[in-house]
Design a protein around this motif. Structure first.
Motif, PDB file in Angstrom:
ATOM      1  N   PHE A 394       3.630 -34.820  66.370  1.00 37.78           N
ATOM      2  CA  PHE A 394       3.620 -33.545  67.093  1.00 37.78           C
ATOM      3  C   PHE A 394       4.946 -32.811  66.922  1.00 37.78           C
ATOM      4  N   PHE A 395       6.064 -33.516  67.066  1.00 38.89           N
ATOM      5  CA  PHE A 395       7.363 -32.865  66.955  1.00 38.89           C
ATOM      6  C   PHE A 395       7.698 -32.514  65.509  1.00 38.89           C
ATOM      7  N   ASN A 398       5.842 -29.387  64.854  1.00 40.08           N
ATOM      8  CA  ASN A 398       6.549 -28.300  65.524  1.00 40.08           C
ATOM      9  C   ASN A 398       7.749 -27.834  64.716  1.00 40.08           C
ATOM     10  N   SER A 399       8.466 -28.782  64.121  1.00 41.48           N
ATOM     11  CA  SER A 399       9.640 -28.401  63.346  1.00 41.48           C
ATOM     12  C   SER A 399       9.255 -27.666  62.067  1.00 41.48           C
ATOM     13  N   TRP A 401       6.192 -25.828  61.610  1.00 38.60           N
ATOM     14  CA  TRP A 401       5.390 -24.624  61.810  1.00 38.60           C
ATOM     15  C   TRP A 401       5.771 -23.817  63.043  1.00 38.60           C
ATOM     16  N   SER A 402       6.582 -24.346  63.942  1.00 35.51           N
ATOM     17  CA  SER A 402       6.852 -23.645  65.198  1.00 35.51           C
ATOM     18  C   SER A 402       8.330 -23.376  65.432  1.00 35.51           C
ATOM     19  N   GLN A 404      11.077 -24.976  65.348  1.00 39.10           N
ATOM     20  CA  GLN A 404      11.930 -25.909  66.073  1.00 39.10           C
ATOM     21  C   GLN A 404      12.608 -26.845  65.083  1.00 39.10           C
ATOM     22  N   TYR A 406      14.152 -30.520  63.930  1.00 42.70           N
ATOM     23  CA  TYR A 406      13.953 -31.955  64.109  1.00 42.70           C
ATOM     24  C   TYR A 406      15.230 -32.670  63.693  1.00 42.70           C
ATOM     25  N   TYR A 464      -4.145 -29.393  65.752  1.00 43.65           N
ATOM     26  CA  TYR A 464      -2.888 -28.674  65.970  1.00 43.65           C
ATOM     27  C   TYR A 464      -3.003 -27.230  65.499  1.00 43.65           C
ATOM     28  N   LYS A 468      -2.442 -24.988  68.732  1.00 47.35           N
ATOM     29  CA  LYS A 468      -1.032 -24.637  68.894  1.00 47.35           C
ATOM     30  C   LYS A 468      -0.602 -23.410  68.097  1.00 47.35           C
TER      31      LYS A 468
END
Length: 517
Positions: A394-395, A398-399, A401-402, A404, A406, A464, A468
């Motif tokens: 999940f993280f 996120n790194s 596509w979103s 953020q 990592y 996802y 998301k």
């Protein structure tokens, strides 16, 4: 603005961050800022529109056409006139300039209604320099990493997942050791022919356990490529844990992985040739060519197709043609020759010696129960390995596509080790059940059992995407699933190889310690 597109600026290899307050008086620093925001028809502010009470008109877009940039620097004491940038922050604002020809950064917010066709937007910025005495150069990334959302929740979730997986892995290992110890003791006590006739379970298939599998060529190629990926992943994560691949070194992680993959052609060729020879294969030229070109060719073809889409969309994220040529040169000029060298040494050595002889006539496999049939066992085998990675997954998504970052490579390395252990134990457990049911086709089944984790990976990536992300364009959707398929393919080879090696060790071990007449 409806899709929350963002600006991403970089100064001195550091992202320019937009810091704002979130719940519980915490501050979150986003390495990007949106181009604007939208007020819905019912007056609900979306995304960044909540930061300003002046954004209140319904069915209206607000453009962030001005930014106040603050650059923080630290004076170096050893140098007479030197200073270093330690932080770069901004505040996005919206102004409908009172005097557009001479922007004065005043006036109401810059709004765009749906009924307007052509709008002229004037962008402005201001820069302020402030000395920061406490932040050092070595710790200039800390304020970004410490503000990542749900950091404490992430630590708790990862530790909770690791404890659960370790507990389950320990239970599986204990059950296997206790059961096998009893089986081996009972079988070794069978001295009379009458006792031998009462044999049952996994000892009955000792004459077929090392029978060459169907499609042994393809399996050996997968094992060679999987070994290459396994070693590459381990070394890359190890370097990342040591701090060599920090977020400050942009692109270092991918560069390290590609270079390692190129240099690891020799283990790939060696493993593929050794197992292909043990399977009784004789077409060594085809084997080494497939090892060098099949799996890497699939990844490169997918990547090249995604790059064509980026070229067609005019995206700056497209890889230049020269870089693609350089990647091909590394592949053909370094990886392929190293694969041939490894295959040469693999075929030169004798075939892998097995502890038991293989009968000429295959043994008939009895009717199997539901849970020992191939498909149910393969589907069940990937559940536990996926359970130990889905939080990290999940993280990581996120790194990617979103927007953020990592940086918790220590936890990622621990999850990698737990994944290897879990894949091995889950596959060994199911392999033992199949052998007890007198089904000796373990080679492909062991590879697919742990490799089926990649299917759960794909299902989670689809979930996802729809839950998301807010991707609506055809090209963007195609890019997402194209890159996802590359990751799924690599993960399939990686986990499948782990499962096969674990079962190969397990089968070789148990049939070497049991007296077989």
């Amino acid at each position: 603005m409806l899709l929350n597109y963002q600006h991403h600026w970089i100064i001195d290899n550091m992202p320019v961050t937009w810091c704002y307050d979130v719940e519980e008086k915490q501050k979150f620093c986003n390495p990007g800022f949106p181009i604007g925001c939208y007020i819905t028809e019912d007056g609900h502010p979306k995304d960044a529109c909540v930061i300003n009470s002046e954004f209140h008109e319904r069915d209206t877009y607000y453009i962030f056409n001005h930014v106040d940039i603050t650059i923080y620097y630290h004076v170096v004491e050893d140098e007479a006139k030197g200073s270093r940038l330690v932080a770069a922050k901004l505040e996005p604002r919206s102004y409908k300039h009172t005097h557009p020809d001479k922007a004065d950064c005043s006036g109401p917010p810059m709004e765009i209604r749906n009924n307007k066709d052509d709008v002229e937007i004037r962008y402005t910025y201001s820069v302020t320099f402030e000395e920061e005495k406490e932040i050092r150069w070595a710790s200039r990334w800390d304020y970004i990493l410490e503000s990542m959302p749900h950091t404490h929740i992430q630590w708790f979730s990862i530790m909770n997942s690791l404890v659960i997986v370790l507990f389950l892995s320990g239970m599986v290992a204990m059950i296997m050791l206790r059961t096998l110890h009893k089986d081996i003791a009972r079988y070794n006590q069978m001295d009379s022919a009458e006792d031998a006739q009462e044999e049952f379970g996994w000892k009955l298939v000792h004459g077929d356990i090392f029978r060459p599998p169907r499609k042994g060529m393809l399996l050996s190629v997968f094992l060679g490529s999987g070994t290459q990926i396994l070693i590459m992943t381990f070394v890359t994560l190890f370097f990342a844990c040591l701090g060599f691949l920090s977020p400050a070194n942009r692109g270092a992680l991918m560069t390290c992985a590609v270079v390692l993959w190129v240099l690891l052609g020799t283990p790939a060729g060696y493993v593929a040739s050794r197992f292909y020879k043990s399977f009784g294969g004789e077409k060594w030229k085809t084997n080494v060519l497939l090892t060098a070109f099949l799996c890497p060719g699939i990844v490169f073809a997918d990547f090249f197709l995604m790059n064509l889409i980026l070229w067609g969309e005019g995206s700056s994220a497209a890889i230049p043609f020269g870089t693609l040529v350089a990647i091909l040169a590394l592949w053909f000029c370094i990886s392929v020759p190293l694969t041939f060298i490894g295959a040469y040494f693999g075929f030169k050595k004798n075939a892998i010696e097995h502890p038991v002889r293989t009968n000429q006539i295959p043994r008939q496999i009895p009717e199997q129960s539901f849970y020992t049939k191939p498909l149910p066992g393969i589907i069940m085998g990937g559940i536990l390995p996926f359970g130990c990675i889905f939080i990290q997954l999940f993280f990581i998504l996120n790194s990617i596509w979103s927007h953020q970052m990592y940086y918790m490579f220590g936890f990622l390395f621990l999850v990698f080790i737990i994944l290897v252990i879990t894949c091995s134990e889950a596959t060994i457990l199911l392999c033992y059940f199949h052998l007890c049911a007198e089904d000796y086709h373990w080679q492909w089944r062991s590879f697919l059992t742990s490799g089926f984790t990649a299917v759960y990976f794909l299902v989670y990536a689809v979930h996802y995407f729809y839950s998301k992300l807010q991707i609506t364009g055809t090209a963007s959707t195609f890019l997402y699933f194209g890159y996802t398929m590359i990751m799924v393919h690599i993960f399939f080879l990686f986990t499948g190889t782990i499962g096969f090696f674990a079962c190969f060790w397990f089968v070789t071990k148990i049939y070497s310690v049991v007296k077989v007449d």
